[in-house]
Design a protein around this motif. Structure first.
Motif, PDB file in Angstrom:
ATOM      1  N   THR A  53       1.283   7.599   1.314  1.00 15.71           N
ATOM      2  CA  THR A  53       2.575   8.293   1.334  1.00 15.71           C
ATOM      3  C   THR A  53       2.536   9.453   0.340  1.00 15.71           C
ATOM      4  O   THR A  53       1.756   9.447  -0.607  1.00 15.71           O
ATOM      5  CB  THR A  53       3.739   7.342   0.982  1.00 15.71           C
ATOM      6  N   HIS A  54       3.405  10.445   0.591  1.00 20.78           N
ATOM      7  CA  HIS A  54       3.384  11.675  -0.209  1.00 20.78           C
ATOM      8  C   HIS A  54       4.709  11.971  -0.893  1.00 20.78           C
ATOM      9  O   HIS A  54       4.907  13.056  -1.435  1.00 20.78           O
ATOM     10  CB  HIS A  54       2.969  12.855   0.679  1.00 20.78           C
ATOM     11  N   PRO A 110       8.570   9.644  -2.557  1.00 20.93           N
ATOM     12  CA  PRO A 110       9.305   8.382  -2.637  1.00 20.93           C
ATOM     13  C   PRO A 110      10.017   8.076  -1.313  1.00 20.93           C
ATOM     14  O   PRO A 110      10.078   6.919  -0.895  1.00 20.93           O
ATOM     15  CB  PRO A 110      10.337   8.632  -3.743  1.00 20.93           C
ATOM     16  N   THR A 158       7.671   6.463   1.075  1.00 18.69           N
ATOM     17  CA  THR A 158       7.391   5.064   0.709  1.00 18.69           C
ATOM     18  C   THR A 158       8.559   4.170   1.115  1.00 18.69           C
ATOM     19  O   THR A 158       8.373   3.072   1.632  1.00 18.69           O
ATOM     20  CB  THR A 158       7.105   4.953  -0.805  1.00 18.69           C
ATOM     21  N   GLU A 193       0.284  -0.860 -10.543  1.00 16.53           N
ATOM     22  CA  GLU A 193       0.668  -0.458 -11.900  1.00 16.53           C
ATOM     23  C   GLU A 193       2.108   0.091 -11.974  1.00 16.53           C
ATOM     24  O   GLU A 193       2.742   0.323 -10.944  1.00 16.53           O
ATOM     25  CB  GLU A 193      -0.326   0.581 -12.429  1.00 16.53           C
ATOM     26  N   CYS A 222      10.556   1.256  -5.071  1.00 17.80           N
ATOM     27  CA  CYS A 222      10.901   2.238  -4.045  1.00 17.80           C
ATOM     28  C   CYS A 222      10.706   1.631  -2.637  1.00 17.80           C
ATOM     29  O   CYS A 222      11.576   1.750  -1.757  1.00 17.80           O
ATOM     30  CB  CYS A 222       9.980   3.439  -4.277  1.00 17.80           C
ATOM     31  N   GLU A 247       7.642  -8.429  -7.467  1.00 18.12           N
ATOM     32  CA  GLU A 247       6.871  -7.384  -8.149  1.00 18.12           C
ATOM     33  C   GLU A 247       5.990  -8.023  -9.225  1.00 18.12           C
ATOM     34  O   GLU A 247       6.372  -9.008  -9.832  1.00 18.12           O
ATOM     35  CB  GLU A 247       7.810  -6.345  -8.798  1.00 18.12           C
ATOM     36  N   TRP A 248       4.831  -7.486  -9.445  1.00 22.26           N
ATOM     37  CA  TRP A 248       3.843  -8.002 -10.399  1.00 22.26           C
ATOM     38  C   TRP A 248       3.393  -9.412  -9.998  1.00 22.26           C
ATOM     39  O   TRP A 248       3.152 -10.273 -10.855  1.00 22.26           O
ATOM     40  CB  TRP A 248       4.390  -7.991 -11.838  1.00 22.26           C
ATOM     41  N   VAL A 254       1.387  10.989  -4.614  1.00 21.88           N
ATOM     42  CA  VAL A 254       0.599  10.318  -3.569  1.00 21.88           C
ATOM     43  C   VAL A 254       0.328   8.863  -3.936  1.00 21.88           C
ATOM     44  O   VAL A 254      -0.090   8.563  -5.054  1.00 21.88           O
ATOM     45  CB  VAL A 254      -0.734  11.074  -3.319  1.00 21.88           C
TER      46      VAL A 254
HETATM   47  N1  LIG Z   1       4.706   8.643  -2.756  1.00 18.83           N
HETATM   48  C1  LIG Z   1       5.523   8.046  -3.641  1.00 18.83           C
HETATM   49  N2  LIG Z   1       5.974   6.798  -3.404  1.00 18.83           N
HETATM   50  C2  LIG Z   1       6.755   6.168  -4.289  1.00 18.83           C
HETATM   51  N3  LIG Z   1       7.165   6.679  -5.458  1.00 18.83           N
HETATM   52  C3  LIG Z   1       6.739   7.922  -5.763  1.00 18.83           C
HETATM   53  C4  LIG Z   1       5.912   8.653  -4.858  1.00 18.83           C
HETATM   54  N4  LIG Z   1       5.646   9.856  -5.433  1.00 18.83           N
HETATM   55  C5  LIG Z   1       6.281   9.873  -6.604  1.00 18.83           C
HETATM   56  N5  LIG Z   1       6.945   8.716  -6.812  1.00 18.83           N
HETATM   57  C6  LIG Z   1       7.705   8.381  -8.038  1.00 18.83           C
HETATM   58  O1  LIG Z   1       7.053   7.256  -8.643  1.00 18.83           O
HETATM   59  C7  LIG Z   1       8.015   6.376  -9.194  1.00 18.83           C
HETATM   60  C8  LIG Z   1       7.904   5.007  -8.547  1.00 18.83           C
HETATM   61  O2  LIG Z   1       8.776   4.176  -9.222  1.00 18.83           O
HETATM   62  P1  LIG Z   1       9.021   2.661  -8.845  1.00 18.83           P
HETATM   63  O3  LIG Z   1      10.122   2.191  -9.709  1.00 18.83           O
HETATM   64  O4  LIG Z   1       9.172   2.486  -7.374  1.00 18.83           O
HETATM   65  O5  LIG Z   1       7.626   2.009  -9.306  1.00 18.83           O
HETATM   66  P2  LIG Z   1       7.291   0.490  -9.597  1.00 18.83           P
HETATM   67  O6  LIG Z   1       5.941   0.258  -9.026  1.00 18.83           O
HETATM   68  O7  LIG Z   1       8.401  -0.382  -9.120  1.00 18.83           O
HETATM   69  O8  LIG Z   1       7.199   0.449 -11.192  1.00 18.83           O
HETATM   70  P3  LIG Z   1       7.481  -0.761 -12.214  1.00 18.83           P
HETATM   71  O9  LIG Z   1       6.208  -1.542 -12.312  1.00 18.83           O
HETATM   72  O10 LIG Z   1       7.845  -0.081 -13.473  1.00 18.83           O
HETATM   73  O11 LIG Z   1       8.599  -1.611 -11.680  1.00 18.83           O
HETATM   74  C9  LIG Z   1       9.377   7.012  -8.974  1.00 18.83           C
HETATM   75  O12 LIG Z   1       9.706   7.752 -10.123  1.00 18.83           O
HETATM   76  C10 LIG Z   1       9.138   7.923  -7.788  1.00 18.83           C
HETATM   77  O13 LIG Z   1       9.998   9.033  -7.771  1.00 18.83           O
END
Ligand SMILES: Nc1ncnc2c1ncn2[C@@H]1O[C@H](COP(=O)(O)OP(=O)(O)OP(=O)(O)O)[C@@H](O)[C@H]1O
Ligand SMILES: [Mg+2]
Length: 151
Positions: free
Chosen positions: A9-10, A12, A15, A37, A44, A114-115, A139
């Motif tokens: 995906t490119h 949020p 995704t 990570e 998202c 998550e995790w 990405v």
């Molecule tokens: N392709 C993408 N897909 C998803 N998020 C993206 C993408 N590109 C940029 N982002 C950014 O990356 C971040 C993803 O955050 P998100 O809270 O979903 O991550 P997470 O894996 O749940 O982290 P955590 O482990 O802290 O809970 C957001 O700030 C989002 O705007």
């Protein structure tokens, strides 16, 4: 869904749309482990799953709450609950079981964790594992795998 699917995906939004599309393949009682990570897009993706399932409430990082429960207003079909669980702040699998979280994951609702790789015994019970990798600022590579069985 069979075997393993790899997506890139490119944004949020993309995704989230993938999460929405994925939600249509869920079966009652599925336990979905999200691995990747910080900032790799797990929450998202869950936002898209929640919209796809039509459950009410905001999807946010449940950092301090461990679990957020989202429900449909009306019962439509078998899946009417989404349990959004985040193990980031849990210290041991025992803490998970002591908090009674096990009850939530064995039911007809959907659980997303998550995790999920933090404790091998929890990853073990997941019916689907999704791995998120950071490939660049916007990405993400997202690999979806249904485990075991023939589903
Ligand atoms: N392709 C993408 N897909 C998803 N998020 C993206 C993408 N590109 C940029 N982002 C950014 O990356 C971040 C993803 O955050 P998100 O809270 O979903 O991550 P997470 O894996 O749940 O982290 P955590 O482990 O802290 O809970 C957001 O700030 C989002 O705007
Ligand atoms: Mg998150």
């Amino acid at each position: 869904m069979k075997g393993r699917e790899t997506h890139t995906t490119h944004s949020p939004e993309e995704t989230e749309a993938l999460g929405w599309e994925f939600s249509r393949k869920l079966l009652p009682g599925d336990i979905v482990g999200l691995v990747g990570e910080l900032g790799s897009g797990k929450t998202c993706f869950v936002r898209g799953v929640a919209k796809g399932l039509g459950v009410r409430g905001n999807v946010k990082s449940p950092s301090f709450t461990i679990i957020n429960i989202l429900e449909r207003e009306e019962r439509r079909g078998e899946i009417n609950r989404l349990h959004h669980i985040d193990l980031y702040r849990i210290r041991s699998a025992d803490d998970f079981y002591d908090a009674g979280l096990e009850e939530y994951i064995y039911g007809k609702g959907i659980s997303v964790i998550e995790w999920a790789d933090k404790f091998p015994e929890l990853l073990e019970v997941c019916t689907i594992v999704i791995r998120f990798s950071y490939m660049g600022e916007k990405v993400r590579e997202i690999v979806i795998q249904r485990r075991g069985g023939s589903a």
